[in-house]
Design an enzyme around this catalytic site. Sequence first.
Site, PDB file in Angstrom:
ATOM      1  N   TYR A 160      34.928  44.803  40.210  1.00 50.44           N
ATOM      2  CA  TYR A 160      35.748  44.021  41.148  1.00 50.44           C
ATOM      3  C   TYR A 160      37.191  43.876  40.641  1.00 50.44           C
ATOM      4  O   TYR A 160      38.154  44.115  41.384  1.00 50.44           O
ATOM      5  CB  TYR A 160      35.092  42.648  41.324  1.00 50.44           C
ATOM      6  CG  TYR A 160      35.706  41.776  42.391  1.00 50.44           C
ATOM      7  CD1 TYR A 160      35.437  41.981  43.732  1.00 50.44           C
ATOM      8  CD2 TYR A 160      36.553  40.713  42.046  1.00 50.44           C
ATOM      9  CE1 TYR A 160      35.990  41.162  44.715  1.00 50.44           C
ATOM     10  CE2 TYR A 160      37.103  39.897  43.016  1.00 50.44           C
ATOM     11  CZ  TYR A 160      36.814  40.124  44.349  1.00 50.44           C
ATOM     12  OH  TYR A 160      37.368  39.302  45.309  1.00 50.44           O
TER      13      TYR A 160
ATOM     14  N   SER B  95      43.192  39.473  45.388  1.00 46.92           N
ATOM     15  CA  SER B  95      42.515  38.337  44.755  1.00 46.92           C
ATOM     16  C   SER B  95      43.323  37.919  43.529  1.00 46.92           C
ATOM     17  O   SER B  95      44.047  38.740  42.959  1.00 46.92           O
ATOM     18  CB  SER B  95      41.118  38.767  44.299  1.00 46.92           C
ATOM     19  OG  SER B  95      40.577  37.824  43.375  1.00 46.92           O
TER      20      SER B  95
END
Length: 265
Positions: A166, A153
Amino acid sequence: MKDNRLAGKVAVVTGASSGIGQGIAVAMGRAGASVVINYHSDEDGARTTQQQIEQGGSQAIIMQADVGKQEEAQQLIDAAIKHFGRLDILVNNAGVQQDKDFLEMTLEDWEKVMSTNLTGHFLCAQAAAREFVKRQVQPQERTSAGNIIFISSVHDIIPWAGRANYTAAKGGLQMLMKTLAQELAKYKIRVNAISPGAIKTDINRQEWETEEGKQKMLSQIPYGRIGEPEDIAKVAVWLATDEADYITGTTLYVDGGMTLYPSFG
Ligand code: BGC
Protein backbone atom coordinates in the site's frame (compact mmCIF):
# COMPACT_ATOMS: atom_id res chain seq x y z
CA MET A 1 -27.46 22.71 -1.05
CA LYS A 2 -26.93 22.65 -4.80
CA ASP A 3 -24.60 25.20 -6.33
CA ASN A 4 -23.30 25.82 -9.83
CA ARG A 5 -19.57 25.74 -9.35
CA LEU A 6 -19.19 22.75 -11.67
CA ALA A 7 -22.26 23.34 -13.86
CA GLY A 8 -21.76 21.98 -17.37
CA LYS A 9 -18.75 19.90 -16.32
CA VAL A 10 -18.45 16.14 -16.53
CA ALA A 11 -16.54 14.10 -13.95
CA VAL A 12 -15.45 10.48 -13.79
CA VAL A 13 -14.95 9.25 -10.23
CA THR A 14 -13.37 5.81 -9.78
CA GLY A 15 -14.28 3.67 -6.81
CA ALA A 16 -17.41 5.74 -6.20
CA SER A 17 -19.63 3.03 -4.70
CA SER A 18 -18.61 3.84 -1.12
CA GLY A 19 -16.48 5.94 1.18
CA ILE A 20 -14.42 8.83 -0.12
CA GLY A 21 -15.24 8.14 -3.79
CA GLN A 22 -18.95 8.15 -3.06
CA GLY A 23 -18.62 11.39 -1.09
CA ILE A 24 -16.73 13.06 -3.94
CA ALA A 25 -19.16 11.89 -6.63
CA VAL A 26 -22.15 13.19 -4.65
CA ALA A 27 -20.44 16.50 -3.89
CA MET A 28 -19.50 17.00 -7.55
CA GLY A 29 -23.11 16.31 -8.50
CA ARG A 30 -24.26 18.81 -5.90
CA ALA A 31 -21.95 21.36 -7.50
CA GLY A 32 -23.73 20.79 -10.82
CA ALA A 33 -21.44 18.29 -12.57
CA SER A 34 -22.68 15.24 -14.44
CA VAL A 35 -20.94 12.20 -13.02
CA VAL A 36 -19.76 8.81 -14.25
CA ILE A 37 -19.76 6.61 -11.16
CA ASN A 38 -17.27 3.78 -11.44
CA TYR A 39 -17.48 0.71 -9.23
CA HIS A 40 -15.68 -2.60 -9.16
CA SER A 41 -17.97 -5.01 -7.31
CA ASP A 42 -20.50 -3.09 -5.20
CA GLU A 43 -23.29 -2.32 -7.66
CA ASP A 44 -25.78 -1.49 -4.90
CA GLY A 45 -23.38 1.08 -3.49
CA ALA A 46 -22.98 2.62 -6.94
CA ARG A 47 -26.78 2.82 -7.31
CA THR A 48 -26.99 4.62 -3.96
CA THR A 49 -24.43 7.15 -5.19
CA GLN A 50 -26.44 7.59 -8.39
CA GLN A 51 -29.71 8.13 -6.50
CA GLN A 52 -28.14 10.73 -4.26
CA ILE A 53 -26.80 12.63 -7.26
CA GLU A 54 -30.10 12.46 -9.12
CA GLN A 55 -32.06 13.54 -6.05
CA GLY A 56 -29.83 16.60 -5.95
CA GLY A 57 -30.84 17.42 -9.52
CA SER A 58 -27.73 16.33 -11.46
CA GLN A 59 -27.18 13.47 -13.86
CA ALA A 60 -25.17 10.31 -13.20
CA ILE A 61 -24.51 6.96 -14.84
CA ILE A 62 -22.85 3.95 -13.29
CA MET A 63 -20.09 2.00 -14.95
CA GLN A 64 -18.50 -1.23 -13.75
CA ALA A 65 -14.78 -1.46 -14.47
CA ASP A 66 -11.58 -2.84 -13.04
CA VAL A 67 -9.39 0.23 -13.42
CA GLY A 68 -6.28 -1.95 -13.46
CA LYS A 69 -7.31 -3.36 -16.86
CA GLN A 70 -6.47 -1.14 -19.80
CA GLU A 71 -9.56 -1.83 -21.87
CA GLU A 72 -11.90 -1.26 -18.94
CA ALA A 73 -10.18 1.97 -17.92
CA GLN A 74 -10.57 3.19 -21.51
CA GLN A 75 -14.26 2.23 -21.56
CA LEU A 76 -14.79 4.25 -18.44
CA ILE A 77 -13.43 7.42 -20.00
CA ASP A 78 -15.29 6.66 -23.26
CA ALA A 79 -18.54 6.39 -21.27
CA ALA A 80 -18.25 10.04 -20.24
CA ILE A 81 -17.86 11.15 -23.84
CA LYS A 82 -20.60 8.86 -25.09
CA HIS A 83 -23.21 9.80 -22.50
CA PHE A 84 -22.36 13.38 -21.66
CA GLY A 85 -20.36 14.50 -24.71
CA ARG A 86 -17.26 15.64 -22.82
CA LEU A 87 -14.92 15.04 -19.91
CA ASP A 88 -13.52 17.72 -17.61
CA ILE A 89 -12.52 16.02 -14.38
CA LEU A 90 -11.03 12.65 -13.53
CA VAL A 91 -10.93 11.72 -9.86
CA ASN A 92 -8.66 8.70 -9.54
CA ASN A 93 -9.90 7.41 -6.23
CA ALA A 94 -10.19 3.61 -6.47
CA GLY A 95 -8.01 1.96 -3.87
CA VAL A 96 -7.73 -1.21 -1.79
CA GLN A 97 -5.71 -2.47 1.14
CA GLN A 98 -4.47 -6.02 1.49
CA ASP A 99 -2.34 -5.84 4.62
CA LYS A 100 0.27 -8.48 5.42
CA ASP A 101 3.52 -8.56 7.33
CA PHE A 102 6.34 -8.15 4.86
CA LEU A 103 7.83 -11.58 5.55
CA GLU A 104 4.49 -13.17 4.68
CA MET A 105 3.46 -10.93 1.79
CA THR A 106 2.84 -12.83 -1.43
CA LEU A 107 3.34 -11.59 -4.95
CA GLU A 108 -0.43 -11.74 -5.26
CA ASP A 109 -0.89 -9.38 -2.29
CA TRP A 110 1.61 -7.02 -3.89
CA GLU A 111 0.16 -7.14 -7.39
CA LYS A 112 -3.45 -6.74 -6.31
CA VAL A 113 -2.74 -3.49 -4.52
CA MET A 114 -0.39 -2.19 -7.23
CA SER A 115 -2.94 -2.96 -9.93
CA THR A 116 -5.78 -0.92 -8.41
CA ASN A 117 -3.84 1.73 -6.50
CA LEU A 118 -1.12 2.57 -9.01
CA THR A 119 -1.57 0.94 -12.44
CA GLY A 120 -5.27 1.79 -12.42
CA HIS A 121 -4.47 5.43 -11.74
CA PHE A 122 -1.94 5.44 -14.58
CA LEU A 123 -4.37 3.89 -17.06
CA CYS A 124 -7.30 6.18 -16.25
CA ALA A 125 -5.07 9.27 -16.21
CA GLN A 126 -3.65 8.39 -19.62
CA ALA A 127 -7.06 7.79 -21.18
CA ALA A 128 -8.38 11.05 -19.71
CA ALA A 129 -5.30 13.07 -20.70
CA ARG A 130 -5.65 11.85 -24.29
CA GLU A 131 -9.12 13.41 -24.26
CA PHE A 132 -8.03 16.62 -22.57
CA VAL A 133 -5.21 17.34 -25.07
CA LYS A 134 -7.80 17.68 -27.81
CA ARG A 135 -8.95 20.93 -26.22
CA GLN A 136 -7.23 24.11 -27.26
CA VAL A 137 -6.92 26.27 -24.18
CA GLN A 138 -4.54 29.22 -24.35
CA PRO A 139 -1.95 29.72 -21.59
CA GLN A 140 -3.37 33.09 -20.57
CA GLU A 141 -6.88 31.71 -20.02
CA ARG A 142 -7.81 31.19 -16.38
CA THR A 143 -9.28 27.78 -16.94
CA SER A 144 -7.84 24.36 -17.67
CA ALA A 145 -8.27 21.85 -20.48
CA GLY A 146 -8.91 19.19 -17.86
CA ASN A 147 -8.31 18.21 -14.28
CA ILE A 148 -6.84 15.06 -12.85
CA ILE A 149 -7.08 14.51 -9.10
CA PHE A 150 -5.38 11.55 -7.49
CA ILE A 151 -6.74 10.44 -4.14
CA SER A 152 -3.59 9.29 -2.42
CA SER A 153 -3.01 8.96 1.33
CA VAL A 154 -0.90 10.31 4.18
CA HIS A 155 0.91 7.02 3.61
CA ASP A 156 2.55 8.52 0.55
CA ILE A 157 4.95 9.92 3.15
CA ILE A 158 4.20 8.07 6.40
CA PRO A 159 5.68 4.55 6.37
CA TRP A 160 3.26 1.92 7.67
CA ALA A 161 4.43 -1.48 8.87
CA GLY A 162 2.47 -4.39 7.49
CA ARG A 163 1.43 -2.47 4.38
CA ALA A 164 4.51 -2.38 2.14
CA ASN A 165 2.31 -2.89 -0.93
CA TYR A 166 0.00 0.00 0.00
CA THR A 167 2.69 2.51 0.95
CA ALA A 168 4.78 1.67 -2.13
CA ALA A 169 1.74 2.29 -4.36
CA LYS A 170 0.91 5.58 -2.61
CA GLY A 171 4.55 6.73 -2.72
CA GLY A 172 4.54 5.89 -6.42
CA LEU A 173 1.40 7.95 -6.94
CA GLN A 174 3.16 10.99 -5.57
CA MET A 175 5.77 10.94 -8.34
CA LEU A 176 3.28 9.87 -10.99
CA MET A 177 1.20 12.93 -10.10
CA LYS A 178 4.16 15.32 -10.12
CA THR A 179 5.59 13.98 -13.36
CA LEU A 180 2.24 14.21 -15.11
CA ALA A 181 1.72 17.72 -13.78
CA GLN A 182 5.08 18.72 -15.21
CA GLU A 183 4.57 16.92 -18.52
CA LEU A 184 0.97 17.95 -19.17
CA ALA A 185 1.06 21.59 -18.05
CA LYS A 186 1.76 22.68 -21.62
CA TYR A 187 -1.66 21.33 -22.57
CA LYS A 188 -3.21 23.21 -19.66
CA ILE A 189 -4.07 20.00 -17.86
CA ARG A 190 -3.92 20.34 -14.09
CA VAL A 191 -2.79 17.34 -12.08
CA ASN A 192 -2.93 17.27 -8.27
CA ALA A 193 -3.35 14.90 -5.37
CA ILE A 194 -5.35 14.90 -2.18
CA SER A 195 -3.86 12.82 0.60
CA PRO A 196 -6.49 11.97 3.20
CA GLY A 197 -5.63 10.96 6.74
CA ALA A 198 -7.93 8.71 8.79
CA ILE A 199 -11.37 9.06 7.19
CA LYS A 200 -14.24 6.95 8.46
CA THR A 201 -14.93 4.46 5.65
CA ASP A 202 -15.15 0.70 5.16
CA ILE A 203 -11.40 0.44 4.53
CA ASN A 204 -10.60 1.17 8.19
CA ARG A 205 -13.93 0.17 9.77
CA GLN A 206 -12.25 -2.54 11.84
CA GLU A 207 -10.19 0.14 13.57
CA TRP A 208 -12.69 2.93 14.26
CA GLU A 209 -15.44 0.51 15.24
CA THR A 210 -13.67 -0.66 18.38
CA GLU A 211 -13.04 1.76 21.25
CA GLU A 212 -9.38 0.78 21.42
CA GLY A 213 -8.89 1.21 17.65
CA LYS A 214 -10.66 4.56 17.71
CA GLN A 215 -8.48 5.85 20.57
CA LYS A 216 -5.34 4.74 18.73
CA MET A 217 -6.49 6.54 15.61
CA LEU A 218 -7.31 9.70 17.57
CA SER A 219 -3.86 9.66 19.17
CA GLN A 220 -2.47 10.07 15.66
CA ILE A 221 -4.69 13.06 14.80
CA PRO A 222 -3.75 16.37 16.48
CA TYR A 223 -7.00 17.99 15.36
CA GLY A 224 -8.89 15.54 17.58
CA ARG A 225 -11.49 14.04 15.28
CA ILE A 226 -11.64 11.28 12.71
CA GLY A 227 -12.42 12.64 9.24
CA GLU A 228 -15.55 12.06 7.17
CA PRO A 229 -15.74 11.57 3.39
CA GLU A 230 -17.29 15.05 3.18
CA ASP A 231 -14.02 16.55 4.46
CA ILE A 232 -12.28 15.23 1.36
CA ALA A 233 -15.19 15.81 -1.02
CA LYS A 234 -15.31 19.55 -0.34
CA VAL A 235 -11.63 19.92 -1.14
CA ALA A 236 -11.93 17.83 -4.30
CA VAL A 237 -14.78 20.01 -5.62
CA TRP A 238 -12.84 23.19 -4.96
CA LEU A 239 -9.68 21.77 -6.55
CA ALA A 240 -11.68 20.93 -9.68
CA THR A 241 -13.04 24.48 -10.06
CA ASP A 242 -11.28 27.38 -11.73
CA GLU A 243 -10.87 28.91 -8.26
CA ALA A 244 -7.88 26.57 -8.08
CA ASP A 245 -6.73 27.29 -11.64
CA TYR A 246 -3.15 28.11 -10.67
CA ILE A 247 -2.65 24.92 -8.67
CA THR A 248 -0.90 22.02 -10.34
CA GLY A 249 1.58 19.41 -9.13
CA THR A 250 0.54 19.81 -5.50
CA THR A 251 -0.56 17.39 -2.81
CA LEU A 252 -3.12 18.69 -0.33
CA TYR A 253 -2.91 16.79 2.96
CA VAL A 254 -6.41 16.70 4.40
CA ASP A 255 -5.59 14.84 7.56
CA GLY A 256 -6.31 16.84 10.73
CA GLY A 257 -2.55 17.11 11.18
CA MET A 258 -1.69 13.42 10.95
CA THR A 259 1.45 14.24 8.97
CA LEU A 260 2.74 16.55 11.74
CA TYR A 261 4.50 13.77 13.70
CA PRO A 262 2.04 14.12 16.61
CA SER A 263 4.12 11.92 18.91
CA PHE A 264 6.59 14.83 19.08
CA GLY A 265 3.85 17.20 20.25
C1 BGC B 1 -5.82 4.04 4.97
C2 BGC B 1 -6.67 3.94 6.22
C3 BGC B 1 -5.99 4.66 7.38
C4 BGC B 1 -5.51 6.04 6.99
C5 BGC B 1 -4.67 6.69 8.09
C6 BGC B 1 -5.47 5.47 4.70
O1 BGC B 1 -4.70 5.58 3.56
O2 BGC B 1 -6.51 3.48 3.86
O3 BGC B 1 -6.89 2.59 6.53
O4 BGC B 1 -6.88 4.76 8.48
O5 BGC B 1 -4.74 5.97 5.80
O6 BGC B 1 -3.68 5.86 8.60
